[in-house]
Design an enzyme around this catalytic site. Structure first.
Site, mmCIF file in Angstrom:
data_model
loop_
_atom_site.group_PDB
_atom_site.id
_atom_site.type_symbol
_atom_site.label_atom_id
_atom_site.label_comp_id
_atom_site.label_asym_id
_atom_site.label_seq_id
_atom_site.Cartn_x
_atom_site.Cartn_y
_atom_site.Cartn_z
ATOM 1 C CB CYS A 55 98.086 45.313 32.920
ATOM 2 S SG CYS A 55 96.340 45.353 33.287
ATOM 3 C CD GLU A 82 96.990 43.149 36.358
ATOM 4 O OE1 GLU A 82 98.129 42.840 35.916
ATOM 5 O OE2 GLU A 82 96.419 44.197 36.078
ATOM 6 C CD GLU A 130 104.293 45.408 32.626
ATOM 7 O OE1 GLU A 130 103.083 45.281 32.367
ATOM 8 O OE2 GLU A 130 104.742 45.424 33.783
ATOM 9 C CE LYS A 182 99.084 54.363 47.761
ATOM 10 N NZ LYS A 182 99.276 55.460 46.763
#
Length: 989
Positions: A783, A749, A878, A668
């Site tokens: 990331c 992650e 972040e 997905k």
């Protein structure tokens, strides 16, 4: 273009001339030998490097670091750290010098003064001066010895447009000052005229990359336009002054573009008749002979000769290392004899075509120069068309011997500050002390016959450097054919835009009620594709299909599963340019980075195929009467929820890992990158994946994603994405559903707040470029991207200033443009969220850079904040975009503390030339991937397995030896093989 005369025709004359030159260079050798005990410290340093390889490495590293050190205690401390390394055997004199208790003690300061003075003296042996006054003294001394010069401005590795303009201005000023000084010079017929023609007394050597900070073969047209504008200014001014300009050659990646630019420029009407310009050929390059032939043919068409400087080449180590790291064909010869042989071939080519090109033979090898002389004398080549060249400080005696023979000799003179000149100095020292160096062999008084023998080449094949896993090679966009292939791929892909992409369930594409448009973030009015999103009912069907397919797939031999992965990798390689184009258009990733992502996807296929075959062998521990086997079996059904920022590589990596381990897998993808995932699904089907084993199931995450995570038949979930979603998946997967007979494995992650430390000893050129690439590559949407830079106070202001200028020099634009370094962010939500953080930053820190951007796409300016508090929102949370916070710290201990002071532990970096700081970072920097003196993005499968800990995620590193274990259940099988007290005992008859 062929040699007109057989090589060996000249050999007798070569030997005769070479022996005369060698004898001249060895005059007074016995006198010099008697002075060895009285050598100065700079001479001792050079002599020691020749006899001790370990010391050579450490001493050169110290010399490289020296200009960045601010005081004597720092110098003394670094001397001890570098030179008292266990692997280095120190000469007694140096050992005594370093025997001090504290860097700030008087003995420590004496040692610092002694060695730093020696290095500066050594530098001045190879650098003609660090001021115009000194340079002019050097030039006048050379002219007194009947030698011409060319002056090269050190430090031309520009990283900002401000610096590029500065270097152009410096060259213009340099030529003006030299020509003004030349008015007082006495005419020297042997170097100032030839064959009745007056020659320019002033010559400068320049590098094209000095004139444009974003010089890049991928953007050949853009680089050419900007560089040519500046070179035209330089050449026009040179003509006004009566100076000549020579264009140096740099790294191999720039070679073809450099030659192409110069050929075009020098065919323009304004410059076509100029004979006071020159280009360079590097003989250590495998294609340099063909380049020479092409240049001669071009010069013939041009109708006016120009100078070709022939050199061996100064970047051998760098070219070799880069080709190994990139898995590219090595551009340089591996054997020095091959370079020497090629040098001789090209020398003959140039001189035998002296009507079309002037030759400048640059070498310190007596045989090389003797061959040139032998050919010139045999063919009676006019003096204007032929000269010899040496490097300042390296070929003094040879130059004098050549002058004595009546030849025009030009000395290549580097000029400038010691700091930017250090890279040049290191190259010269490496060359001077290499085992294969003619100068070194000559100093060691090797037999004349050995020194002057023709080069013998045993094998010209390129060796294979791969050790272990062979990574896929990124596209080398310095190759024009590959650039053209990339352009064609964009044309092809654009013809397919707007098509429908349907889910793949149980081997059949399914119609859906709901669709979503995937758009180009660079131009959100452009629809890349229309994607069908599955319903929960269709998700139920997909789960049932996976469950039904699992028994047969788990029994499929690992070699068959691995073969499907390798076929998929081969298909991706064949479609590399097309896949890159899809990535660029659908998620806004610049071309080079998209190509690198394709490489990573291919690597995942091949690496996990290899790893599963390794694991399938199992492990045995047998003892008398008993066998013990440790084996693995698949877990069951895997759900892969992949992100948009690496839409091919991460989707492929998680999916093929699950598949090769024997799990049936549902992919997905993120809704904004479903087209690329569909292309990957097509590749897996073509590679032979069975029905139901793999299914492509795009859908709304909050509905379909949640359904899969909670489904009792799911055994594991592999997720890459935000911390918020990752934590929700982790919690939902922990709930045992009715009928569920296992605990689900979650691999997640979840990003980072990645810090990069820059200390006082860092190479700021490298650090600034590294931060810019790490922070703004793919608009900060990796990331692993750098979002915090932690800089020590002594260099903070200088670093921020250069960081701002380097970032300001970046090109922001459509991702598909070859000039673009910073493209858009993924969508409007991302853009708006990033802008909210920028607004917060403006309230708590100093905004030092924000640039205007287009509103036709989802663009956000590369943004830099300074004077950022470590606990502020922009330093803790972040921000998935091109925003970095620059934090000032007092010392390295504080830097480590600040770096570790977030909830994340994904990637981190350090720019430092202080060994103790490097060791401390290795021990204390809390990140999954630590990068030292390089960018912190761009992890490569097998080399840098990727993943973090703390709130950055859970699970073993992708692309590493532990990763597949997460997709497998281990089993131990023990069998008692005794029968009535009897058991076979291996090795006993």
């Amino acid at each position: 273009m062929v040699l007109q005369v057989e090589k060996n025709t000249y050999e007798a004359k070569v030997q005769e001339i070479a022996k005369q030159l060698l004898a001249a260079t060895r005059e007074n050798r016995s006198f010099l030998t008697s002075l060895r005990d009285q050598m100065r410290w700079d001479d001792k340093l050079l002599a020691w490097t020749m006899s001790n390889p370990g010391l050579r490495v450490q001493l050169f590293r110290f010399i490289d670091c020296l200009p960045a050190l601010h005081n004597k205690p720092e110098i003394a401390a670094h001397m001890q750290e570098y030179l008292q390394d266990d692997s280095v055997e120190l000469p007694s004199a140096l050992k005594g010098l370093l025997n001090f208790a504290a860097p700030d003690s008087i003995p420590g300061q004496v040692a610092a003064t002694t060695v730093s003075t020696a290095v500066e003296t050594l530098a001045h042996k190879y650098i003609a001066g660090d001021s115009m006054k000194e340079a002019l003294k050097t030039i006048e001394r050379l002219r007194k010895n009947k030698m011409a010069f060319t002056l090269d401005l050190l430090g031309e590795a520009v990283i900002t447009e401000t610096e590029a303009q500065f270097y152009l201005d410096r060259y213009l000023d340099l030529m003006t000052q030299l020509v003004e000084a030349s008015k007082k010079w006495t005419q020297i017929p042997s170097i100032d005229s030839a064959d009745g023609e007056i020659l320019p007394q002033v010559q400068v050597s320049v590098k094209l990359t000095a004139f444009y900070s974003q010089f890049d073969p991928l953007d050949a047209a853009g680089s050419e336009e900007i560089v040519c504008d500046r070179i035209r200014i330089l050449l026009r001014r040179a003509k006004e002054l009566g100076a000549s300009v020579h264009f140096d050659m740099e790294q191999y990646a720039y070679k073809d573009l450099t030659l192409s630019i110069l050929k075009k420029l020098l065919m323009e009407d304004e410059f076509r008749n100029r004979t006071d310009v020159g280009m360079t050929i590097q003989a250590y390059l495998r294609d340099s002979e063909q380049d020479t032939k092409d240049l001669i043919a071009w010069a013939t068409r041009r109708g006016y000769p120009l100078t070709i400087r022939l050199v061996k080449g100064a970047y051998w180590d760098q070219e070799t290392i880069k080709s190994m790291q990139k898995d590219w064909k090595q551009p340089v010869y591996n054997d020095k004899a091959a370079t020497d042989a090629n040098f001789e071939t090209i020398t003959q080519l140039l001189l035998e075509n002296h009507e079309y090109v002037y030759s400048a033979i640059g070498s310190h090898n007596v045989r090389s120069q003797a061959l040139a002389i032998a050919i010139a004398e045999t063919l009676k080549i006019p003096r204007r068309r032929f000269e010899m060249q040496v490097l300042y400080g390296m070929g003094d005696k040879l130059a004098s011997a050549l002058v004595a023979r009546g030849h025009r000799v030009r000395v290549y003179c580097p000029y400038g500050d010691l700091l930017p000149g250090m890279a040049y100095l290191i190259r010269r020292l490496l060359e001077n002390t290499a085992n294969s160096s003619f100068l070194r062999q000559s100093m060691e008084e090797r037999p004349v016959e050995e020194l002057l023998a023709p080069p013998v080449v045993d094998n010209l094949t390129t060796p294979k450097h791969t050790l272990g896993f062979a990574n896929a090679a990124d596209t080398d966009y310095a190759d024009m054919e590959l650039r053209e292939a990339a352009s064609r791929a964009f044309i092809n892909v654009r013809q397919q835009l707007g098509k429908h992409y349907l889910p793949l369930i149980n081997g059949e594409y399914q119609q859906t009620e709901q669709t979503v448009d995937s758009v180009n973030p660079s131009n959100y009015s452009e629809v890349i594709g229309k994607v069908g999103l599955i319903s929960v009912e269709q998700a139920t069907i997909a789960m049932a299909a996976a469950k039904a397919a699992f028994p047969a797939w788990r029994k499929t031999p690992v070699k068959e599963r691995a073969a499907i992965l390798r076929t998929a990798g081969d298909l991706m390689e064949q479609r590399r340019a097309e896949l890159s184009a899809w990535i660029v258009l659908e998620v806004g990733k610049p071309v080079k980075e998209a190509d690198g992502e394709v490489s990573e996807a291919i690597d995942f296929c091949n690496y996990y195929a290899d790893e599963m075959e390794r694991l399938d062998a199992g492990f045995s521990y047998d003892i008398a009467g008993e066998t013990n086997r440790y084996i693995y079996q698949p877990r069951g059904i895997a759900v892969v929820i992949s992100p948009w920022n690496f839409p091919l590589a991460i989707a492929a990596g998680m999916t093929v890992a699950a598949l090769v381990a024997g799990n049936c897998t549902l992919l997905k993808p993120a809704e904004t990158s479903c087209v690329i995932a569909a292309k990957f699904a097509e590749i897996l089907v073509e590679a032979g994946i069975p029905k139901g084993v793999f299914q492509y199931v795009p859908g709304v995450g909050s509905l379909v994603g949640a359904y899969f995570v909670k489904h009792p038949d799911v055994h594991l979930i592999a997720f890459t994405g935000s911390q918020e979603v990752g934590c929700r998946i982790y919690a939902d997967a922990a709930v045992v559903q009715p009928g569920q007979k296992h605990l689900k494995r979650v691999i997640a992650e979840m990003g980072g707040k990645n810090g990069l430390i820059v200390d006082e000893s860092a190479d700021l050129d490298q650090a600034v470029v590294g931060v810019v690439q790490s922070a703004f590559g793919y608009s900060g949407q990796k990331c692993s991207a750098c979002s915090r830079v932690i800089v020590l106070a002594p260099i903070y202001d200088e670093f921020v200033k250069r960081l701002v200028e380097a970032t300001r020099s970046l090109n922001i634009g459509l991702s598909e443009l070859p000039s673009t370094q910073v493209g858009p962010v993924i969508d409007a939500n991302a853009r708006d969220k990033i802008k909210e953080y920028i607004a917060k930053g403006k309230q708590s820190a100093e905004l030092v850079l924000e640039m205007p951007v287009s509103d036709s796409g989802y663009f956000v300016s590369p943004t830099i904040f300074s004077q950022v508090a470590p606990q502020s929102a922009i330093a803790q949370e972040e921000i998935f975009g091109p925003v970095i916070a620059v934090i000032k710290v007092k010392n390295f201990t504080e830097a480590i503390s600040v770096a570790n002071g977030t909830n994340f532990a994904l990637t981190g970096g350090l720019y430092s030339r202080t060994p103790s700081h490097i060791q401390q970072a290795q021990a204390e920097f809390e990140v999954g991937n630590l990068y030292i003196n390089r960018t912190i993005t761009g992890a490569i499968v097998a080399r840098q397995p990727f993943g973090g800990f703390k709130m950055s995620g859970v699970g073993s590193k992708a692309g590493g030896p532990d990763y597949l274990l997460q997709f497998l259940e281990p089993r131990t099988i023990t069998e008692n093989i005794q029968r009535q007290g009897f058991a076979p005992i291996e090795g006993v008859e």
